[in-house]
Scaffold this active site. Structure first.
Site, PDB file in Angstrom:
ATOM      1  N   GLU A  69      48.303  36.745  45.494  1.00  0.00           N
ATOM      2  CA  GLU A  69      48.963  37.638  46.423  1.00  0.00           C
ATOM      3  C   GLU A  69      50.454  37.737  46.615  1.00  0.00           C
ATOM      4  O   GLU A  69      51.044  36.735  45.996  1.00  0.00           O
ATOM      5  CB  GLU A  69      48.070  37.422  47.641  1.00  0.00           C
ATOM      6  N   GLU A  80      40.404  39.400  38.445  1.00  0.00           N
ATOM      7  CA  GLU A  80      39.849  39.928  37.031  1.00  0.00           C
ATOM      8  C   GLU A  80      41.132  40.642  36.347  1.00  0.00           C
ATOM      9  O   GLU A  80      40.915  40.501  35.157  1.00  0.00           O
ATOM     10  CB  GLU A  80      39.020  41.222  37.436  1.00  0.00           C
ATOM     11  N   CYS A 120      40.095  47.014  38.985  1.00  0.00           N
ATOM     12  CA  CYS A 120      39.638  46.110  37.956  1.00  0.00           C
ATOM     13  C   CYS A 120      38.634  46.837  37.090  1.00  0.00           C
ATOM     14  O   CYS A 120      38.791  46.389  35.930  1.00  0.00           O
ATOM     15  CB  CYS A 120      39.267  44.950  38.808  1.00  0.00           C
TER      16      CYS A 120
END
Ligand code: THU
Length: 165
Positions: A69, A80, A120
Site C-alpha cells: 500500500e 496478485e 487483478c
C-alpha cells in the site's frame, strides 16, 4: 403481440469447493501455505487487510507476492499483481500454472474465499492469454471454504483481450 427481438445470453461459471485446506491436493496445499506465509509480510498499514499470493510456474518455481500500500492510496498494488508481474519479469517465457490467494484482516474475520479484484482478474487473464494455457486460481479466506477456478474465464467471462486489437 410483436415478437421480442431480445434474447438472453446465460453464462455459467463453476468452481471446485473444498471444505478446508486438508481436502486439497498436496501441491495445492503447499502453494496455499506459501500464500499464507506471504500474508505476514504484506505492507497494508492503511487498510489493515493483508493479502498474500503464491504462483506456481511451469518450471516448478514458486513466486510470492503481497499487497503493497501507499499513503497516496491508488499507488499501492494488490498481492496478485505484485506476484504475477514479478513472475512475468523474472520468467518471461515460462507459463503460470496456479495462483493461490490468502488473506488476514485486522478488522474483520474473512470467513469466505477472497476473490481477486477486477484489475487483478484482467492481469491474470493477460498471462493466461500470453501462454495460451489456463491458470488455476485457489481462493481462500482466513477460515471457511476454499474455491478453485480452473481458469480466469470462470472469474472474468466476456473478458477484454488481445483478440480485439
Ligand atoms: N487486495 C489485494 O491485495 N488483493 C485482492 O484480491 C483484493 C484487495 C488489497 C488491496 C488493498 O491493499 C487491500 O487489499 C484492501 O483493498
Amino acid at each position: 403481440m410483436a415478437k421480442s427481438k431480445i434474447s438472453k445470453l446465460t453464462i455459467l461459471t463453476e468452481f471446485e469447493v473444498y471444505q478446508s485446506a486438508k481436502d486439497l491436493s498436496k501441491k495445492d496445499a503447499e502453494l496455499l501455505l506459501e500464500a499464507q506465509k506471504m500474508v505476514k509480510s504484506a505492507y497494508a498499514p492503511y487498510s489493515n487487510f493483508q493479502v498474500g499470493a503464491a504462483i506456481l510456474m511451469e518450471n516448478g518455481k514458486i513466486i510470492g507476492g503481497n499487497n503493497q500500500e501507499n499513503a497516496a492510496y491508488p499507488s499501492g498494488l494488490c498481492a496478485e499483481r505484485v506476484a504475477i508481474y514479478y513472475a512475468g519479469a523474472q520468467y518471461p517465457n515460462v507459463g503460470i500454472k496456479t495462483i493461490a490467494v490468502a488473506v488476514k484482516s485486522k478488522n474483520v474475520i474473512v470467513n469466505e474465499p477472497l476473490s481477486p479484484c477486477g484489475a487483478c482478474r484482467q492481469a491474470i487473464a493477460e498471462y493466461e492469454n500470453k501462454s495460451g494455457k489456463p491458470i488455476r486460481i485457489i481462493m481462500s479466506g482466513e477460515k471457511g471454504q476454499i474455491y478453485i477456478a480452473k481458469s480466469i474465464e470462470s472469474l472474468l467471462p466476456l473478458m477484454f483481450s488481445k483478440k480485439y486489437l
